[in-house]
Write a protein that holds these residues in place. Structure first.
Motif, short mmCIF file in Angstrom:
data_model
loop_
_atom_site.label_atom_id
_atom_site.label_comp_id
_atom_site.label_asym_id
_atom_site.label_seq_id
_atom_site.Cartn_x
_atom_site.Cartn_y
_atom_site.Cartn_z
N GLY A 107 2.59 -16.59 -14.57
CA GLY A 107 2.08 -15.33 -14.02
C GLY A 107 3.17 -14.63 -13.23
N PRO A 108 2.87 -13.50 -12.64
CA PRO A 108 3.89 -12.69 -11.97
C PRO A 108 4.30 -13.24 -10.62
N PHE A 109 5.46 -12.80 -10.17
CA PHE A 109 5.86 -12.98 -8.78
C PHE A 109 6.12 -11.59 -8.20
N MET A 110 6.28 -11.51 -6.91
CA MET A 110 6.49 -10.23 -6.25
C MET A 110 7.91 -10.13 -5.70
N THR A 111 8.47 -8.95 -5.75
CA THR A 111 9.79 -8.72 -5.17
C THR A 111 9.82 -7.35 -4.53
N VAL A 112 10.91 -7.08 -3.84
CA VAL A 112 11.09 -5.82 -3.12
C VAL A 112 12.23 -5.05 -3.75
N ARG A 137 11.46 -3.33 -14.37
CA ARG A 137 11.21 -4.65 -13.83
C ARG A 137 9.73 -5.03 -13.98
N GLU A 138 8.84 -4.07 -13.88
CA GLU A 138 7.43 -4.37 -14.10
C GLU A 138 7.18 -4.73 -15.55
N SER A 139 7.97 -4.15 -16.47
CA SER A 139 7.81 -4.49 -17.89
C SER A 139 8.19 -5.94 -18.16
N LEU A 140 9.04 -6.52 -17.29
CA LEU A 140 9.40 -7.93 -17.43
C LEU A 140 8.34 -8.85 -16.84
N GLY A 141 7.40 -8.29 -16.08
CA GLY A 141 6.32 -9.08 -15.51
C GLY A 141 6.34 -9.22 -14.01
N MET A 142 7.24 -8.51 -13.34
CA MET A 142 7.31 -8.59 -11.88
C MET A 142 6.30 -7.65 -11.24
N ARG A 143 5.92 -7.97 -10.01
CA ARG A 143 5.20 -7.05 -9.14
C ARG A 143 6.22 -6.54 -8.12
N VAL A 144 6.42 -5.24 -8.05
CA VAL A 144 7.48 -4.68 -7.21
C VAL A 144 6.88 -3.81 -6.13
N VAL A 145 7.31 -4.02 -4.88
CA VAL A 145 6.92 -3.16 -3.77
C VAL A 145 8.18 -2.51 -3.22
N PRO A 146 8.10 -1.25 -2.79
CA PRO A 146 9.29 -0.58 -2.25
C PRO A 146 9.67 -1.13 -0.89
N LEU A 147 10.97 -1.19 -0.64
CA LEU A 147 11.44 -1.64 0.67
C LEU A 147 10.96 -0.70 1.77
N THR A 148 10.99 0.59 1.47
CA THR A 148 10.53 1.61 2.42
C THR A 148 9.69 2.64 1.68
N GLY A 149 8.85 3.34 2.42
CA GLY A 149 8.11 4.46 1.84
C GLY A 149 6.84 4.09 1.11
N GLY A 150 6.40 2.83 1.17
CA GLY A 150 5.16 2.44 0.52
C GLY A 150 3.97 2.68 1.41
N PRO A 151 2.76 2.55 0.88
CA PRO A 151 1.56 2.76 1.70
C PRO A 151 1.42 1.74 2.82
N ARG A 152 2.00 0.55 2.64
CA ARG A 152 2.01 -0.49 3.68
C ARG A 152 3.43 -1.05 3.79
N LEU A 157 13.80 -12.85 -3.40
CA LEU A 157 14.44 -11.88 -2.53
C LEU A 157 15.95 -12.11 -2.51
N LEU A 158 16.72 -11.02 -2.70
CA LEU A 158 18.17 -11.06 -2.58
C LEU A 158 18.54 -10.99 -1.11
N VAL A 159 19.30 -11.96 -0.62
CA VAL A 159 19.51 -12.05 0.83
C VAL A 159 20.97 -12.26 1.23
N ASP A 160 21.93 -12.14 0.31
CA ASP A 160 23.31 -12.43 0.70
C ASP A 160 24.01 -11.25 1.36
N ARG A 161 23.35 -10.09 1.42
CA ARG A 161 23.94 -8.95 2.11
C ARG A 161 22.87 -8.29 2.96
N ASN A 162 23.18 -8.08 4.22
CA ASN A 162 22.23 -7.49 5.16
C ASN A 162 22.42 -5.97 5.16
N LEU A 163 21.44 -5.25 4.61
CA LEU A 163 21.56 -3.80 4.49
C LEU A 163 21.00 -3.07 5.71
#
Length: 312
Positions: free
Chosen positions: A146-151, A168-183, A201-207
């Motif tokens: 089943g799917p996993f979620m990412t940002v 990315r959703e066509s590959l089966g991911m659930r994607v939420v925006p880093l900013t600007g989403g309803p929550r 989550l990609l975490v090797d660079r702090n944005l």
């Protein structure tokens, strides 16, 4: 032409270029597409843009300064060819069957994620920018059943962001925006993990601002602490994961679960956990550094290398 209009025109051209690229590359036979992108990677290495010179400087840190200048140049060229391979595969991935991707993915440390999955716990997979994380997503979705979620960071223009979102959703991911989403994305991920879901989550660079101080390849850096915080808040397992390429396909290396519970302040446990993540990344990246596509600045005291003519 006003500045606003110029910006909008440039954004529209960027989106149109990506759309054309997606269509064109999918139409090419796979060997032709690979060859074309490999040549593009070599060409980019020769151009010595800022990102390429930063990649070279980053590789010097990863290899402990042990390479000669010609060896470092060769590693940088291999890194750009690897990065070009990522983009070639990104454009073509929806045309590849999930069966082929799963079959051609070698997995190291499967027992670590299998144990957590059998327990019914959520998974927080932390990744660096290495290999092809989109291909890894296809393997992971098959493993989970089943799917996993990412940002996703919001790209400009919005149409380009939507294009990557749909891809990315066509590959089966659930994607939420880093900013600007309803929550806030952290709230959405926390609810998802609390229900036994998984996230990557990609975490090797702090944005963002702040971040967790870590030592990465022997130098001070910062990494976002959200992955460790989510694991601590939800009981999900924190698993460092590194993607790489093989001649035939792809490789996934899972590290043992990083502990986030126990005594002490939550802030301290998060910091300790992210240091463990950084250490796990370093142990695997150094084995095949050309697949770490970090063209951005990681260490404050490691700027881009000067152009070749200034290094002579």
């Amino acid at each position: 032409m006003t500045a606003t209009l110029r910006a909008r025109t440039a954004a529209a051209l960027t989106d149109a270029g990506f759309a054309a690229g997606w269509r064109a590359v999918r139409m090419l036979p796979e060997p032709a597409a690979r060859g074309a992108f490999d040549r593009a990677g070599r060409w980019a290495a020769g151009r010595q843009g800022t990102g390429v010179r930063q990649l070279r400087a980053n590789y010097r840190v990863v290899t402990g300064g042990a390479l000669s200048e010609p060896e470092l140049a060769d590693l940088t060229t291999r890194g750009l060819r690897s990065y070009a391979r990522y983009w070639q595969e990104a454009f073509r991935l929806p045309t590849l069957s999930s069966e082929r991707i799963v079959t051609d993915t070698d997995v190291v440390g499967l027992e670590y994620v299998q144990k957590v999955h059998n327990e019914g716990r959520g998974l927080v997979m932390t990744l660096p920018h290495s290999g092809n994380w989109d291909a890894a997503a296809v393997w992971f979705i098959d493993f989970l059943g089943g799917p996993f979620m990412t940002v996703a960071e919001r790209l400009k223009p919005e149409s380009l962001y939507r294009r990557f979102l749909e891809y990315r959703e066509s590959l089966g991911m659930r994607v939420v925006p880093l900013t600007g989403g309803p929550r806030p994305s952290s709230e959405v991920l926390r609810d998802w993990l609390a229900d036994g879901g998984s996230t990557c989550l990609l975490v090797d660079r702090n944005l963002g601002s702040g971040g967790v101080p870590v030592t990465f390849f022997g130098r001070a850096a910062t990494m976002p602490g959200g992955a460790a915080l989510l694991a601590a808040q939800t009981g999900a397992a924190l698993i460092p994961t590194v993607c790489a390429f093989t001649e035939r396909g792809w490789r996934l290396t899972f590290a043992p679960e990083v502990p986030v519970d126990g005594p002490g302040r939550l802030k301290d446990r998060v910091g300790t956990a992210m240091q463990d993540v950084a250490d796990a990344f370093a142990r695997t990246i150094v084995e095949q550094p050309e697949d770490w596509h970090m063209l951005g600045r990681i260490w404050s005291d490691v700027p881009p290398d000067p152009p070749a003519e200034e290094r002579a």
